[in-house]
Design a protein around this motif. Sequence first.
Motif, PDB file in Angstrom:
ATOM      1  N   ASP A  57      -0.023 -15.770   2.847  1.00  0.00           N
ATOM      2  CA  ASP A  57      -0.890 -16.794   2.257  1.00  0.00           C
ATOM      3  C   ASP A  57      -0.199 -18.150   2.113  1.00  0.00           C
ATOM      4  O   ASP A  57      -0.853 -19.161   1.923  1.00  0.00           O
ATOM      5  CB  ASP A  57      -1.401 -16.332   0.890  1.00  0.00           C
ATOM      6  CG  ASP A  57      -2.344 -15.141   1.001  1.00  0.00           C
ATOM      7  OD1 ASP A  57      -2.945 -14.940   2.079  1.00  0.00           O
ATOM      8  OD2 ASP A  57      -2.479 -14.396   0.011  1.00  0.00           O
ATOM      9  N   GLU A  58       1.133 -18.169   2.194  1.00  0.00           N
ATOM     10  CA  GLU A  58       1.904 -19.406   2.011  1.00  0.00           C
ATOM     11  C   GLU A  58       2.315 -20.060   3.326  1.00  0.00           C
ATOM     12  O   GLU A  58       2.878 -21.146   3.326  1.00  0.00           O
ATOM     13  CB  GLU A  58       3.188 -19.108   1.225  1.00  0.00           C
ATOM     14  CG  GLU A  58       2.965 -18.439  -0.096  1.00  0.00           C
ATOM     15  CD  GLU A  58       4.243 -17.864  -0.698  1.00  0.00           C
ATOM     16  OE1 GLU A  58       4.194 -17.510  -1.885  1.00  0.00           O
ATOM     17  OE2 GLU A  58       5.266 -17.770   0.007  1.00  0.00           O
TER      18      GLU A  58
ATOM     19  N   THR B  36      -5.549 -12.431  11.464  1.00  0.00           N
ATOM     20  CA  THR B  36      -5.749 -13.872  11.616  1.00  0.00           C
ATOM     21  C   THR B  36      -4.488 -14.552  12.132  1.00  0.00           C
ATOM     22  O   THR B  36      -4.553 -15.481  12.947  1.00  0.00           O
ATOM     23  CB  THR B  36      -6.195 -14.487  10.273  1.00  0.00           C
ATOM     24  OG1 THR B  36      -7.462 -13.924   9.929  1.00  0.00           O
ATOM     25  CG2 THR B  36      -6.313 -15.998  10.357  1.00  0.00           C
TER      26      THR B  36
ATOM     27  N   LEU C 290       2.294  -9.357   3.625  1.00  0.00           N
ATOM     28  CA  LEU C 290       1.211  -9.490   2.646  1.00  0.00           C
ATOM     29  C   LEU C 290       1.667  -9.260   1.211  1.00  0.00           C
ATOM     30  O   LEU C 290       0.932  -9.566   0.273  1.00  0.00           O
ATOM     31  CB  LEU C 290       0.092  -8.497   2.978  1.00  0.00           C
ATOM     32  CG  LEU C 290      -0.666  -8.756   4.278  1.00  0.00           C
ATOM     33  CD1 LEU C 290      -1.558  -7.571   4.632  1.00  0.00           C
ATOM     34  CD2 LEU C 290      -1.505 -10.017   4.147  1.00  0.00           C
TER      35      LEU C 290
ATOM     36  N   ARG D 101      -6.119 -10.663   7.083  1.00  0.00           N
ATOM     37  CA  ARG D 101      -5.138 -11.761   7.003  1.00  0.00           C
ATOM     38  C   ARG D 101      -4.029 -11.587   8.036  1.00  0.00           C
ATOM     39  O   ARG D 101      -3.550 -12.560   8.619  1.00  0.00           O
ATOM     40  CB  ARG D 101      -4.552 -11.853   5.596  1.00  0.00           C
ATOM     41  CG  ARG D 101      -5.555 -12.382   4.582  1.00  0.00           C
ATOM     42  CD  ARG D 101      -4.971 -12.428   3.201  1.00  0.00           C
ATOM     43  NE  ARG D 101      -4.749 -11.055   2.728  1.00  0.00           N
ATOM     44  CZ  ARG D 101      -4.008 -10.729   1.677  1.00  0.00           C
ATOM     45  NH1 ARG D 101      -3.400 -11.657   0.975  1.00  0.00           N
ATOM     46  NH2 ARG D 101      -3.874  -9.481   1.316  1.00  0.00           N
TER      47      ARG D 101
END
Length: 194
Positions: free
Chosen positions: A61-62, A93, A42, A90
């Motif tokens: 996120d990438e 997920t 993260l 996140r």
Amino acid sequence: MTKTLLLLANGFEAYEASVFTDVLGWNLYEGDRSTELVSGGLHSELTCTWGPKWIPDVLLDEIQLDSYDALAIPGGFEEAGFYTDAFNERFLTVIRYFAGAGKPIASICVAALSVAKSGVLSGKKATTYTYPGNPRQDQLAAFGVEVQHGQSIVQEGNIVTSSSPATALEVAFWLLEQLTNQENVQQVKRRMGF
């Protein structure tokens, strides 16, 4: 070439991460040469339990999750802030994606708590850190998991959980077998001196 995501939370144990880097790395040079390992987290810099820094290859996120074939998750220490990231939505997920896709998930020690919090172990068998007086197995049960007391490694479908850092190498070799085959695992073990 298969690609494995090494999912790292701040406060992760370096040894538990290193078994994946070493086993899959040895395979890349001395086995069937089919495994790539990519670390993700993260933050652009992570701190291991005992203080060393780690710069992940990618940020969560990438990541294009469908480009990965397996997931590896080392455990960590609450005192080092492990659960802040490990219980982040996140992070969870990512676990749900691999579970839903039926791809191998190899978790060591308390990483099982992340897997359980994601919901993918509800009503299933698993284990986590085992030590007298330690509440981690009770936490696992609170997530609806059938805790397998006395077992050091538990496989439930495509997910492996384990009870301590002592199981780390065995979990990494399990993952290598999922990605290749038993004959290749034996070759890598011989080259590593086992």
